[in-house]
Design an enzyme around this catalytic site. Structure first.
Site, PDB file in Angstrom:
ATOM      1  N   GLY A  57     -28.704  18.603  37.311  1.00 15.12           N
ATOM      2  CA  GLY A  57     -28.266  19.559  36.302  1.00 15.12           C
ATOM      3  C   GLY A  57     -27.998  20.947  36.858  1.00 15.12           C
ATOM      4  O   GLY A  57     -27.017  21.595  36.483  1.00 15.12           O
ATOM      5  N   ASP A  72     -39.528  14.589  54.750  1.00 14.40           N
ATOM      6  CA  ASP A  72     -39.059  14.065  53.475  1.00 14.40           C
ATOM      7  C   ASP A  72     -39.868  12.856  53.042  1.00 14.40           C
ATOM      8  O   ASP A  72     -40.668  12.313  53.803  1.00 14.40           O
ATOM      9  CB  ASP A  72     -37.572  13.712  53.571  1.00 14.40           C
ATOM     10  CG  ASP A  72     -36.892  13.777  52.220  1.00 14.40           C
ATOM     11  OD1 ASP A  72     -36.780  12.726  51.571  1.00 14.40           O
ATOM     12  OD2 ASP A  72     -36.490  14.883  51.813  1.00 14.40           O
ATOM     13  N   ASN A 113     -31.295  23.551  31.744  1.00 18.31           N
ATOM     14  CA  ASN A 113     -31.742  22.407  32.534  1.00 18.31           C
ATOM     15  C   ASN A 113     -32.998  22.821  33.290  1.00 18.31           C
ATOM     16  O   ASN A 113     -33.078  23.930  33.828  1.00 18.31           O
ATOM     17  CB  ASN A 113     -30.675  21.962  33.534  1.00 18.31           C
ATOM     18  CG  ASN A 113     -31.141  20.786  34.384  1.00 18.31           C
ATOM     19  OD1 ASN A 113     -31.134  19.642  33.944  1.00 18.31           O
ATOM     20  ND2 ASN A 113     -31.583  21.065  35.607  1.00 18.31           N
TER      21      ASN A 113
END
Length: 503
Positions: free
Chosen positions: A194, A284, A171
């Site tokens: 993943g 963020d 992944n």
């Protein structure tokens, strides 16, 4: 085809889209402050050649415009990205061809998959220099700290590579990493990603999880790793499909993983399941500082790099940011796939100002009452990446969904809030969305801004105002006679109409 960062940097320089800064700059706050100002005006990519505390140059804002994203994808215009989406759609849900032309098109896609198969490099540039054990010191890398409230230095554009301990399936993701010590970092990934799944399986097997971080790769590969399209293909194959030829991979020195051979830096290490440290807070994409979360700890034991490496970085925050430009490009790629999933949708747009996923505007070719509501509900379930879309606005196909003035007109002239607005309460939601009353649980709103037809309405709809076609043609012919030949109809400055849009 070259698959390295420096090839892309050279392309930007040749096209006048790179600025080299030779003055010494600090990776603590200063680089991000300079880059942020450049992002706001759509300025060129930046290469800082002298960075305080490190011998390595720093590249940032290379993908700061949609135009440069297209160049990274080996294209010139955003519309071309939809052709790539059509290929991925055919692979996702192949249908038996009904015509010879369809069979030929599908054959071409299969041939593209064959060409996209990764290759192997036995003398990779990324391993020209090898640093191991106690000699490894992550502080020598020019890791940036973007905002004053950030907990520490971060890696943002590294390919985080792990492998399923049972199946061996790799992944490749793009996750934020926080520096914790000279040889450790925490990785921040959602539980559905993943890498997180691989860590859980490693824990069940009682094994450490091997991990590699490839830094400074061709932006095309970053785009492939960031594409959350539900197709059972590896990210390496995606990158090959994106670029038209396979990515050259190299085996890591100390872990059983493969990385792009032309990476500028490669970090190799392991995660011991259950070993965690606090990660955050950090600025963020929502435009606020996020929280502090216990995150897996990576212990690195090897660093390899090219003989003269370039460190590539970026940072999150309120748009415009590079991640927003990437999302706009991915929007184009998703469009044919979405049309395949929801046939009535003619186009859709995720505005950057809505954080590239919080609000969606979709247009439909309306044929029956209630269709707009059906399209909105289908949109939320069409692809996993639309799970956290908070608002869906549905308009008619003749509305330019990329022109907010047209969308606002459609909402204002076609919506009765008591009839055309519907809300789904308490649905699974983004834990970074502080607007929700309960973290991880929030509502969704659908707005039907289409023209209403019976029985949606009990009265005739007004006739749309349009110019007389013959008079419009006459005025077009005589435009210069009026003495107006020097007035051209280009994009109008919205500030002329009462807006206050500042750079």
């Amino acid at each position: 085809m070259a698959r390295d960062l420096r090839g892309f940097i050279q392309l930007l320089e040749e096209r006048g889209q790179l600025h080299r800064i030779t003055t010494e700059v600090d990776p603590d706050l200063e680089i991000a402050e300079i880059a942020n100002r450049m992002l706001k005006v759509g300025g060129p990519g930046l290469l800082f050649e002298k960075v305080t505390g490190s011998k390595f140059p720093v590249a940032v804002n290379l993908m700061g415009t949609v135009e440069r994203i297209c160049w990274a994808m080996k294209m010139e215009k955003p519309e071309e990205l939809e052709e790539l989406g059509k290929k991925l759609g055919m692979l996702q849900q192949p249908k038996p061809p009904k015509k010879l032309a369809q069979a030929v098109d599908f054959g071409k896609v299969l041939f593209d998959v064959v060409k996209a198969k990764p290759g192997r490099s036995f003398f990779p540039p990324c391993q020209q220099v090898v640093i191991e054990g106690e000699d490894l010191d992550l502080n020598e890398l020019p890791l940036i700290r973007p905002y004053p409230g950030d907990a520490g230095k971060i890696i943002t554009l590294g390919l985080v590579i792990t492998k399923d301990v049972e199946t061996g399936t790799p992944n490749v993701g793009v996750y934020r990493l926080q520096l914790q010590s000279k040889n450790t970092m925490t990785v921040h990934w959602l539980s559905v990603r993943g890498g997180a799944r691989h860590l859980r399986k490693a824990a069940q097997a009682g094994k450490p999880l091997e991990i590699a971080i490839a830094l400074g790769v061709d932006p095309l590969i970053i785009m492939a790793a960031a594409t959350p399209i539900p197709v059972d293909l590896s990210e390496w194959l995606f990158a090959g499909l994106y670029g038209g030829s396979g990515v050259q991979l190299a085996k890591c020195k100390t872990v059983d993983l493969e990385v792009p051979a032309d990476s500028e830096f490669v970090l190799e290490g392991t995660i011991t399941p259950g070993e965690i440290l606090p990660d955050g807070p950090f600025g963020d994409h929502m435009g606020y500082y996020g929280g502090v979360e216990d995150s897996p700890l990576i212990r690195f034991h090897t660093l390899t790099h090219r003989s003269d490496p370039i460190y590539l970085t970026t940072f999150s925050g309120r748009p415009p940011k590079e991640e927003a430009m990437m999302a706009i490009a991915l929007n184009r790629i998703y469009t044919p796939i979405l049309r395949q999933q929801v046939s009535e949708i003619t186009d859709f747009f995720l505005p950057m100002e809505a954080l590239s996923y919080k609000a969606a505007i979709i247009s439909i070719d309306k044929a029956y009452p209630g269709q707009a509501k059906r399209a909105a509900l289908a949109f939320w379930s069409a692809l996993p990446q639309f799970t956290y879309t908070k608002f869906v606005i549905v308009v008619d196909k003749d509305i330019n969904i990329r022109d907010p003035r047209q969308v606002v007109w459609a909402i204002s002239s076609k919506v009765d809030p008591s009839r055309d607005v519907f809300i789904l309460p308490e649905t699974p939601f983004d834990t970074l969305d502080f607007a929700s009353e309960k973290i991880g649980l929030g509502g969704r709103m659908g707005i039907d801004a289409t023209t209403k037809i019976p029985p949606e309405t009990s009265h005739d709809w007004g006739e749309v105002l349009e110019s007389d076609p013959q008079m419009a043609a006459q005025v077009e012919r005589r435009w210069a006679e009026y003495g107006l030949g020097d007035i051209t109809f280009t994009e109008v400055d919205p500030n002329l109409f009462g807006y206050d849009i500042k750079l």
